[in-house]
Design an enzyme around this catalytic site. Structure first.
Site, PDB file in Angstrom:
ATOM      1  N   ASP A   1       2.427  11.364  -9.890  1.00  0.00           N
ATOM      2  CA  ASP A   1       2.880  10.064  -9.378  1.00  0.00           C
ATOM      3  C   ASP A   1       4.350   9.898  -9.734  1.00  0.00           C
ATOM      4  OD1 ASP A   1       2.889   9.641 -12.037  1.00  0.00           O
ATOM      5  OD2 ASP A   1       1.485   7.985 -12.035  1.00  0.00           O
TER       6      ASP A   1
ATOM      7  N   GLY B   1       5.693   7.535 -11.574  1.00  0.00           N
ATOM      8  CA  GLY B   1       5.932   6.878 -12.846  1.00  0.00           C
ATOM      9  C   GLY B   1       6.126   5.380 -12.705  1.00  0.00           C
ATOM     10  N   GLY B   2       6.354   4.932 -11.476  1.00  0.00           N
ATOM     11  CA  GLY B   2       6.635   3.513 -11.248  1.00  0.00           C
ATOM     12  C   GLY B   2       5.499   2.607 -11.691  1.00  0.00           C
ATOM     13  N   PHE B   3       4.273   3.009 -11.388  1.00  0.00           N
ATOM     14  CA  PHE B   3       3.124   2.156 -11.690  1.00  0.00           C
ATOM     15  C   PHE B   3       3.016   1.869 -13.188  1.00  0.00           C
ATOM     16  CE2 PHE B   3      -1.392   1.291 -12.414  1.00  0.00           C
ATOM     17  CZ  PHE B   3      -1.634   0.320 -11.455  1.00  0.00           C
TER      18      PHE B   3
ATOM     19  N   ASP C   1       7.881   3.330  -5.941  1.00  0.00           N
ATOM     20  CA  ASP C   1       7.558   2.124  -5.173  1.00  0.00           C
ATOM     21  C   ASP C   1       7.358   0.957  -6.112  1.00  0.00           C
ATOM     22  OD1 ASP C   1       5.175   2.939  -6.331  1.00  0.00           O
ATOM     23  OD2 ASP C   1       3.956   2.226  -4.669  1.00  0.00           O
TER      24      ASP C   1
ATOM     25  N   GLN D   1       2.640  -0.163   0.703  1.00  0.00           N
ATOM     26  CA  GLN D   1       2.239  -1.376  -0.006  1.00  0.00           C
ATOM     27  C   GLN D   1       1.995  -2.485   1.027  1.00  0.00           C
ATOM     28  OE1 GLN D   1       1.375  -1.542  -3.044  1.00  0.00           O
ATOM     29  NE2 GLN D   1       2.308   0.272  -4.013  1.00  0.00           N
TER      30      GLN D   1
ATOM     31  N   GLY E   1      -1.267  -0.042  -4.122  1.00  0.00           N
ATOM     32  CA  GLY E   1      -1.535  -1.459  -4.347  1.00  0.00           C
ATOM     33  C   GLY E   1      -2.973  -1.859  -4.094  1.00  0.00           C
TER      34      GLY E   1
ATOM     35  N   ASP F   1      -7.827   9.902  -6.506  1.00  0.00           N
ATOM     36  CA  ASP F   1      -7.744  10.213  -7.931  1.00  0.00           C
ATOM     37  C   ASP F   1      -8.192   8.981  -8.670  1.00  0.00           C
ATOM     38  OD1 ASP F   1      -5.038   8.671  -7.629  1.00  0.00           O
ATOM     39  OD2 ASP F   1      -5.361   8.892  -9.778  1.00  0.00           O
TER      40      ASP F   1
END
Lengths: 381, 381
Positions: free
Chosen positions: B96, B98-100, B150, B197, B224, B274
């Site tokens: 991913d 890393g934003g989340f 994102d 999103q 999201g 996932d």
């Protein structure tokens, strides 16, 4: 089958030391000695599957009577087909009597002539362990090798207290043997080992060894070592015991040791070892190498692409020190698994090397060189 | 190789649902879709070795950019040959952006137009993640499939805030694509997925999907979802997105889901999933079965000699519920390992069944019957 059956064969006795190369028959297979036995306290060698234990060459593992009797209970394990079936390990299993943990873990214990009363460290439940009970529990578990109930004196120990412990242990050992005979223990292919106590008193150890040797146990353990005494004292106690044990029976030092300690005790004629050290320190990031233990928490391993050791080949040595350190630092379960696998393989492989060198006839020089390298290279843990 | 290369092939599209049977080519091998991807947050799928992952049929695993960038850092992983070599997993890896985690874990974060400033949750170190940074980090890791940066709106979310997040995410996605092209990302065989999103606003999701589809990403994720909304709302959001994604690109819903949720999303045309659920609940004693999850902490399993499920065959199903419960109650690492292995195998096997039923042409009826049995039999967790 009786306790006297010739289940142990000496293949070779070393000329330069008292080391022995042997073969021990059990109901679940043959054990090549000298051997290290990984400890599976609660019906699992911590962090490893039975398949992984096979992969690293484990021949026999330990189960812990005190723990298993409290949880899930030996009756439940018997109901589920015995400890082998319960944990899906079809090789030999040795169980201790549970006595040692009663002294180290249980609360409010009360020593009586017929056994020991105590309260479970898990739920405070009141329990009693005597010679009949430890034989019955180990019957329930289906142990290939069972241990007698004994009283392990602390270190240091006053002579009078030690004499009392030795006398009580001797009575309990005889009662365990009688209980085993009465209940068909040996007919079921189970073996029963006696335990020699005596603390630092050579004459008490000799007396205990000789009187137990007169009874026909399947094997003999040196107990009451590694209970806090310095290493030279420990080796001295082993040396004060083994000469008085029957040559044609296997010998086992309980709860030992470091790699050099094991090699030195093999030279004193010991055949079997068990120890939580390799698996316990694995869970704290320590890995064994021929140059001593490696502390993977150390910052210096951060960028190190090398394996734990270039000379050791197992599943774990495909990984870099850098990766293993990362797992340890991040508290990942895989770090415990990989380091446990490595350390137990290291111990098992060391025993395989010892067996080969006894067979080759150069055990004396080999084990001295091995210990010298290990001890001089030893990194600070 | 460019982001437009035909790395994804649709083998079959279901007639009764929008389910697809596909094949995704990556630099480290081919992935048969629909597929579940075990999560390996910190360069390890918790409690399993790479060999065990192979044994249960894992085709691709996830790595987590936020965590790996903090520790051991993406530079160190690059120095050690990339994430595959670092963790000894030679199959495909998706990471991913890393934003989340910046939004869910980091302290004192500050959203800027060009990225997000934050402090590490480990040591408070000040860091910045923008489109260029997430591409550079995922280049360092050597991810087969990278994700764009994102902004994931919370649930519920005001429309104005959601519009701003969608607009910012669109700009960042385009900047990530440009950075990837400039830095040779696609030439190295790496793929880059966009993320749609739009929270619960169907028109915003459609707009985001269409504008991202106009850019030539390697694949598209529905982001999201599973951020607190009820399941029907989640499925509605997926349904509001997939019809507007290009048919010839793989589709991925991030962070999802339960077994029935995955089957229902496959019916909506999703190819990749996932989720930490199967491995996380394993560490709390929960095992998946075709009749719903089984809580092994429950007293009723104490004497139960049966496996977790009679219909599932993997390494763990040789053990009794009684033994697994014992491991869980005793807090043994092996309990985590065996239940993680079982749950991930259960998820992977479910995907294999889904693929077979799409091929056989009876996915619609099969997945409805599967979900009905699972949901009606579901034991209370």
């Amino acid at each position: 089958m009786s306790a006297t059956a010739s289940h142990f064969h000496l293949i070779k006795t070393d000329s330069g030391t008292a080391a022995r190369r042997g073969r021990l028959q059990t109901a679940h297979g043959t054990i090549e000695t000298p051997i290290f036995m990984p400890v599976g306290t609660q019906a699992t060698v911590k962090a490893l599957t039975p398949a992984q234990l096979r992969e690293i060459g484990a021949q026999i593992i330990l189960g812990n009577t005190y723990h298993l009797n409290l949880r899930p209970t030996s009756e439940l394990i018997a109901e589920l087909g015995g400890l082998h079936r319960f944990m899906r390990w079809d090789g030999p299993i040795l169980t201790d009597s549970g006595g040692f943990q009663v002294f180290s873990l249980a609360k409010l214990r009360k020593l009586r002539d017929d056994g020991v009363e105590f309260h479970s460290h898990l739920d405070g439940r009141r329990l009693f362990l005597g010679p009949r009970e430890v034989v019955a529990i180990q019957s329930n578990l289906g142990s290939d090798i069972a241990m007698v109930l004994d009283e392990c004196p602390p270190w240091p120990c006053e002579r009078a207290a030690c004499e009392a412990a030795v006398a009580r242990s001797a009575r309990w050992a005889a009662q365990c043997l009688a209980a085993a005979r009465e209940t068909g223990f040996f007919e079921r292919g189970q073996l029963l080992f006696a335990i020699v106590q005596g603390s630092t008193y050579d004459d008490l150890r000799r007396g205990a060894a000789e009187s137990l040797a007169a009874l026909d146990f399947s094997g003999y353990a040196v107990g009451g070592v590694s209970v806090g005494e310095p290493e030279p004292e420990m080796l001295k106690q082993v040396g004060a015991t083994t000469p008085f044990l029957p040559a044609h029976k296997p010998r086992y030092t309980m709860g030992l040791g470091t790699p050099p300690q094991m090699l030195k005790m093999i030279a004193q004629g010991v055949d079997m070892f068990d120890c939580v050290l390799p698996s316990r320190v694995a869970r704290h990031g320590l890995a064994f190498t021929p140059d001593g233990p490696l502390n993977l928490r150390n910052e210096k391993h951060r960028r190190d692409p090398r394996p734990i050791s270039e000379e050791v080949v197992n599943y774990t040595t495909q990984f870099s020190r850098s990766y293993l350190r990362h797992l340890v630092q991040a508290g990942e379960i895989l770090g415990c698994t990989l380091l446990t696998l490595h350390n137990l393989h290291f111990y098992l492989d060391l025993m395989a090397q010892a067996r080969a060198h006894i067979e080759a006839g150069d055990y004396a020089s080999w084990h001295r060189a091995w210990c010298e390298r290990y001890e001089s290279g030893a990194q600070r843990v």
